[in-house]
Design an enzyme around this catalytic site. Structure first.
Site: not given
Length: 386
Positions: A91, A132, A228, A316
């Site tokens: 990530d 994130h 998404n 996510s």
């Protein structure tokens, strides 16, 4: 989208949806825990022990992953919180330690991490510059029953932070592939990839597909976000046969409006946001959106202050629920000492809570991940594969 839709095919972006206006207040559904289940004392946003349950609908609400019963299963198995399992989080990095002005998240324990690497800056300090990655890692291993903040689903596991995305949440296939191989070679049992490529095919990202195949053949489970774009096609890398593809659901038990669907979708997990249009009359795409997924992370990327911010919804956010559940399954021993990626996939699919039409479908896959059912002794509830 939280980040711009990228036009270069071989560039990946974090799967994060823009904040919704309705994310300011959290409605309490009430925990579904039984008397014998483990309920930690973390206070959430307030000071009352157990207040985490008012915030983390995704763990204990009517359409959560049944965390308290799963936690109790692991305590009974002698491996609280998935103790001993290593999950690599590929990530933006993780706020896992103090490095000068960059501080460790106050709800992450130093003992919850193993050595990782930064493949963006090419150094051994994969610190987070975006927030994130810290949010994703916190869904897995946020400190639990410590009288502070929120909880982590696999709080006894350890995370290997591997930075493959920059401070804008972007990265390329070759960098991510190097991260996958590093994780496999350094002892990860699960790899979480809360990232997506839009408008690519497998031949556009050969190095990453090869690395995922390498992970599969060495017994490492890869879990990835379906995407998404509200598309009827799962994005890569989740679309690869070497990954579990994870879609997102809302607190109402509906598909999230943004979640990709289609062939190859394996399971869904809480991702927050508004309901998608659905035949189920309880789902209302025009009604108030459901709440976000909350964990302790940066409230500001500039000051790097920590808190429990809104705005985190997406596939996510769904993906680490599945990675954490897989860690609990491994630690529980219900599949033996060293379950294969195929065995883990079948266990997660076979114990998922069926949503939508009976059986497998392209909107919910095998259904909503159920950490308690997955870690309970006994066989799966449905056939192993479609």
């Amino acid at each position: 989208m939280h980040t711009p839709r990228l036009l270069v095919a071989a560039v990946a972006a974090i799967g994060l949806v823009a904040p919704s206006a309705a994310a300011a207040h959290v409605r309490f559904h009430g925990p579904l825990a039984h008397v014998a289940d483990y309920v930690p004392d973390d206070p959430g946003r307030g000071a009352v022990p157990g207040g985490w349950a008012r915030v983390q609908w995704n763990f204990t609400g009517p359409f959560g992953v049944n965390a308290p019963a799963a936690w109790q299963n692991l305590i009974d198995a002698g491996a609280p919180g998935g103790r001993g399992v290593i999950v690599a989080v590929l990530d933006t990095g993780v706020a896992y330690a103090d490095h000068g002005r960059r501080l460790r998240s106050p709800d992450l324990k130093p003992s919850s991490f193993v050595r990782g690497y930064d493949f963006v800056d090419h150094d051994p300090i994969p610190e987070d510059r975006e927030g994130h990655g810290t949010h994703v890692a916190s869904t897995i291993v946020e400190a639990t029953d410590n009288g502070y903040g929120l909880t982590g689903l696999a709080y006894g596991a350890r995370v290997m932070p591997v930075r493959v995305l920059d401070s804008h949440g972007e990265g390329d296939a070759a960098t991510i592939a190097r991260g996958v191989r590093f994780a496999v070679d350094h002892g990860a049992q699960i790899i979480n990839m809360s990232l997506e490529f839009t408008d690519v095919v497998a031949s556009d990202i050969p190095s990453l597909i090869s690395a995922m195949r390498y992970a599969y053949h060495r017994g490492v489970l890869v879990v990835a976000a379906a995407g998404n774009e509200s598309d009827g096609r799962v994005d890569y890398p989740a679309r690869s046969p070497y990954a579990i593809a994870v879609g997102a659901t809302t607190e109402h038990g509906c598909l999230s409006q943004f979640s990709n669907t289609g062939p190859g979708l394996d399971v869904v997990a809480p991702g927050g946001g508004a309901d998608a249009i659905d035949a189920d009359p309880t789902c209302d795409a025009d009604g108030p959106p459901g709440h976000d997924i909350y964990q302790v992370t940066y409230t500001s990327q500039i000051t790097r202050h920590f808190g429990i911010p809104g705005g985190y919804e997406g596939t996510s956010m769904a993906t680490p629920h599945v990675s954490a559940t897989a860690a609990l399954v491994i630690a529980s021993g219900v599949l033996g000492a060293r379950p294969t990626p195929t065995a883990l996939r079948e266990r997660l699919e076979g114990t998922a809570r069926d949503l939508g039409p009976p059986g497998y479908d392209h909107r919910f896959g095998w259904g909503l991940i159920d950490a308690a059912a997955a870690t309970a002794p006994g066989g799966p509830l449905r056939p192993k594969r479609r």
